[in-house]
Design a protein around this motif. Structure first.
Motif, PDB file in Angstrom:
ATOM      1  N   LEU A  85     -47.548   1.314  36.208  1.00  0.00           N
ATOM      2  CA  LEU A  85     -47.551   2.513  37.045  1.00  0.00           C
ATOM      3  C   LEU A  85     -47.962   3.747  36.253  1.00  0.00           C
ATOM      4  CD1 LEU A  85     -46.798   3.810  39.783  1.00  0.00           C
ATOM      5  CD2 LEU A  85     -44.486   4.039  38.910  1.00  0.00           C
ATOM      6  N   ALA A  86     -47.413   3.927  35.069  1.00  0.00           N
ATOM      7  CA  ALA A  86     -47.678   5.115  34.254  1.00  0.00           C
ATOM      8  C   ALA A  86     -49.100   5.148  33.702  1.00  0.00           C
ATOM      9  CB  ALA A  86     -46.670   5.198  33.108  1.00  0.00           C
ATOM     10  N   ALA A  87     -49.737   4.002  33.573  1.00  0.00           N
ATOM     11  CA  ALA A  87     -51.081   3.942  32.990  1.00  0.00           C
ATOM     12  C   ALA A  87     -52.079   4.807  33.742  1.00  0.00           C
ATOM     13  CB  ALA A  87     -51.568   2.497  32.947  1.00  0.00           C
ATOM     14  N   GLY A  88     -51.913   4.916  35.029  1.00  0.00           N
ATOM     15  CA  GLY A  88     -52.832   5.725  35.828  1.00  0.00           C
ATOM     16  C   GLY A  88     -52.720   7.214  35.567  1.00  0.00           C
ATOM     17  N   TYR A  89     -51.698   7.632  34.842  1.00  0.00           N
ATOM     18  CA  TYR A  89     -51.465   9.055  34.587  1.00  0.00           C
ATOM     19  C   TYR A  89     -51.560   9.389  33.103  1.00  0.00           C
ATOM     20  CZ  TYR A  89     -50.065   9.040  39.405  1.00  0.00           C
ATOM     21  OH  TYR A  89     -50.077   8.895  40.761  1.00  0.00           O
ATOM     22  N   ALA A  90     -52.096   8.484  32.317  1.00  0.00           N
ATOM     23  CA  ALA A  90     -52.234   8.722  30.881  1.00  0.00           C
ATOM     24  C   ALA A  90     -53.109   9.948  30.647  1.00  0.00           C
ATOM     25  CB  ALA A  90     -52.829   7.512  30.198  1.00  0.00           C
ATOM     26  N   GLY A  91     -52.811  10.660  29.584  1.00  0.00           N
ATOM     27  CA  GLY A  91     -53.548  11.869  29.261  1.00  0.00           C
ATOM     28  C   GLY A  91     -52.869  13.117  29.770  1.00  0.00           C
ATOM     29  N   SER A  92     -51.770  12.950  30.505  1.00  0.00           N
ATOM     30  CA  SER A  92     -51.024  14.098  31.008  1.00  0.00           C
ATOM     31  C   SER A  92     -50.347  14.816  29.849  1.00  0.00           C
ATOM     32  CB  SER A  92     -49.960  13.626  32.010  1.00  0.00           C
ATOM     33  OG  SER A  92     -49.118  14.687  32.376  1.00  0.00           O
ATOM     34  N   ALA A  93     -50.361  16.128  29.875  1.00  0.00           N
ATOM     35  CA  ALA A  93     -49.723  16.909  28.806  1.00  0.00           C
ATOM     36  C   ALA A  93     -48.205  16.803  28.890  1.00  0.00           C
ATOM     37  CB  ALA A  93     -50.150  18.367  28.892  1.00  0.00           C
ATOM     38  N   PRO A 111     -39.304   7.143  31.067  1.00  0.00           N
ATOM     39  CA  PRO A 111     -40.232   8.223  30.735  1.00  0.00           C
ATOM     40  C   PRO A 111     -41.267   7.758  29.703  1.00  0.00           C
ATOM     41  CG  PRO A 111     -38.191   8.521  29.526  1.00  0.00           C
ATOM     42  CD  PRO A 111     -38.025   7.273  30.364  1.00  0.00           C
ATOM     43  N   PHE A 112     -42.454   8.349  29.776  1.00  0.00           N
ATOM     44  CA  PHE A 112     -43.540   8.041  28.840  1.00  0.00           C
ATOM     45  C   PHE A 112     -44.168   9.333  28.352  1.00  0.00           C
ATOM     46  CE2 PHE A 112     -43.282   4.402  31.631  1.00  0.00           C
ATOM     47  CZ  PHE A 112     -43.476   3.316  30.794  1.00  0.00           C
ATOM     48  N   SER A 113     -44.534   9.362  27.080  1.00  0.00           N
ATOM     49  CA  SER A 113     -45.411  10.421  26.591  1.00  0.00           C
ATOM     50  C   SER A 113     -46.787   9.777  26.485  1.00  0.00           C
ATOM     51  CB  SER A 113     -44.934  10.974  25.250  1.00  0.00           C
ATOM     52  OG  SER A 113     -44.900   9.954  24.284  1.00  0.00           O
ATOM     53  N   SER A 114     -47.833  10.594  26.536  1.00  0.00           N
ATOM     54  CA  SER A 114     -49.158   9.991  26.516  1.00  0.00           C
ATOM     55  C   SER A 114     -50.179  10.867  25.811  1.00  0.00           C
ATOM     56  CB  SER A 114     -49.629   9.703  27.942  1.00  0.00           C
ATOM     57  OG  SER A 114     -49.994  10.892  28.596  1.00  0.00           O
ATOM     58  N   THR A 115     -51.225  10.203  25.388  1.00  0.00           N
ATOM     59  CA  THR A 115     -52.429  10.857  24.904  1.00  0.00           C
ATOM     60  C   THR A 115     -53.553  10.239  25.722  1.00  0.00           C
ATOM     61  OG1 THR A 115     -52.927   9.182  23.234  1.00  0.00           O
ATOM     62  CG2 THR A 115     -51.437  10.956  22.570  1.00  0.00           C
ATOM     63  N   LEU A 119     -50.104   5.221  25.594  1.00  0.00           N
ATOM     64  CA  LEU A 119     -48.986   5.450  26.495  1.00  0.00           C
ATOM     65  C   LEU A 119     -47.753   4.964  25.756  1.00  0.00           C
ATOM     66  CD1 LEU A 119     -48.303   6.366  29.410  1.00  0.00           C
ATOM     67  CD2 LEU A 119     -48.512   3.972  30.074  1.00  0.00           C
ATOM     68  N   ILE A 120     -46.831   5.872  25.457  1.00  0.00           N
ATOM     69  CA  ILE A 120     -45.702   5.542  24.594  1.00  0.00           C
ATOM     70  C   ILE A 120     -44.387   5.702  25.352  1.00  0.00           C
ATOM     71  CG2 ILE A 120     -44.543   6.125  22.419  1.00  0.00           C
ATOM     72  CD1 ILE A 120     -47.464   7.527  21.878  1.00  0.00           C
ATOM     73  N   PRO A 121     -43.610   4.606  25.513  1.00  0.00           N
ATOM     74  CA  PRO A 121     -42.311   4.741  26.177  1.00  0.00           C
ATOM     75  C   PRO A 121     -41.400   5.661  25.369  1.00  0.00           C
ATOM     76  CG  PRO A 121     -42.894   2.427  25.871  1.00  0.00           C
ATOM     77  CD  PRO A 121     -43.889   3.227  25.103  1.00  0.00           C
ATOM     78  N   ALA A 122     -40.768   6.630  26.043  1.00  0.00           N
ATOM     79  CA  ALA A 122     -39.833   7.541  25.367  1.00  0.00           C
ATOM     80  C   ALA A 122     -38.430   6.943  25.312  1.00  0.00           C
ATOM     81  CB  ALA A 122     -39.816   8.890  26.082  1.00  0.00           C
ATOM     82  N   SER A 123     -38.166   5.922  26.145  1.00  0.00           N
ATOM     83  CA  SER A 123     -36.885   5.213  26.122  1.00  0.00           C
ATOM     84  C   SER A 123     -37.076   3.877  26.824  1.00  0.00           C
ATOM     85  CB  SER A 123     -35.784   6.031  26.807  1.00  0.00           C
ATOM     86  OG  SER A 123     -36.007   6.095  28.198  1.00  0.00           O
ATOM     87  N   ASP A 124     -36.041   3.059  26.804  1.00  0.00           N
ATOM     88  CA  ASP A 124     -36.088   1.789  27.520  1.00  0.00           C
ATOM     89  C   ASP A 124     -35.978   2.024  29.015  1.00  0.00           C
ATOM     90  OD1 ASP A 124     -36.247   0.317  25.165  1.00  0.00           O
ATOM     91  OD2 ASP A 124     -34.072   0.085  25.008  1.00  0.00           O
TER      92      ASP A 124
END
Length: 190
Positions: A85-93, A111-115, A119-124
């Motif tokens: 699901l989060a992959a479609g929003y990668a690159g979000s600040a 939650p995920f942080s991204s560049t 796409l990096i999970p911020a937690s489990d």
């Protein structure tokens, strides 16, 4: 079901979830025949491992395991539903908050942080009551299919309701660099 060939993608929707067991393999084979290829021509298999529908996950993983068993040279990658699901929003600040219905008035949350390239999970992955998410920042990006369950204060931050799609799996594979596994196991949170 999605097939990626030379940077393009071809889809076969499964519009009736209750017939997934009988429709999944014919949908896969229909795509392969349409592109004049067969299982042995596939180099990568990407599948979601959950969380989600108990039956849907079991059916999907059974088919993926069978394909992988019959074609041991194929690289097989598991991706969680929330990563998909989060992959479609990668690159979000901002941090991406993936939220999916979990039943019983609860949601799956991660939650995920991204560049642009990761796409990096911020937690489990957690299963929480929607009101527990009221702590999110006012500028949080919230994605998923559970807007109506969230506190009123968060609904304006929600992107359009979205269910993970097979094409999102392809994008997720390039963003998360999952570890290849020989055995695909379902991810159950409950």
């Amino acid at each position: 079901v999605c097939l990626s060939i030379n940077g393009g993608a071809s889809h076969a929707p499964l519009d009736t979830p209750e017939s997934q067991a009988t429709a999944l393999v014919p949908a896969i084979e229909g795509l392969l025949k349409h592109h004049h290829i067969w299982y042995g021509d596939i180099t990568h298999l990407v599948t979601t491992i959950g969380p989600g529908s108990f039956t849907g996950i079991r059916i999907g993983l059974s088919v993926a395991r069978t394909i992988a068993f019959c074609h041991p040279a194929m690289a097989v990658f598991p991706v969680t539903t929330l990563q998909c699901l989060a992959a479609g929003y990668a690159g979000s600040a901002q941090t991406i908050h993936a939220v999916l219905r979990a039943g019983k008035g609860e949601v799956y949350y991660q939650p995920f942080s991204s560049t642009d390239s990761r796409l990096i999970p911020a937690s489990d992955i957690e299963i929480v009551k929607p009101e527990a998410l009221a702590r999110l920042d006012a500028d949080a990006v919230i994605i998923g299919n559970s807007q109506e369950l969230l506190p009123e204060s968060l609904r304006r931050q929600c992107m359009a309701p979205h269910q993970p799609q097979a094409s999102d799996l392809i994008q997720a594979l390039s963003l998360i660099e999952p570890e290849q596994k020989s055995e695909l196991k379902p991810l159950y949170i409950r």
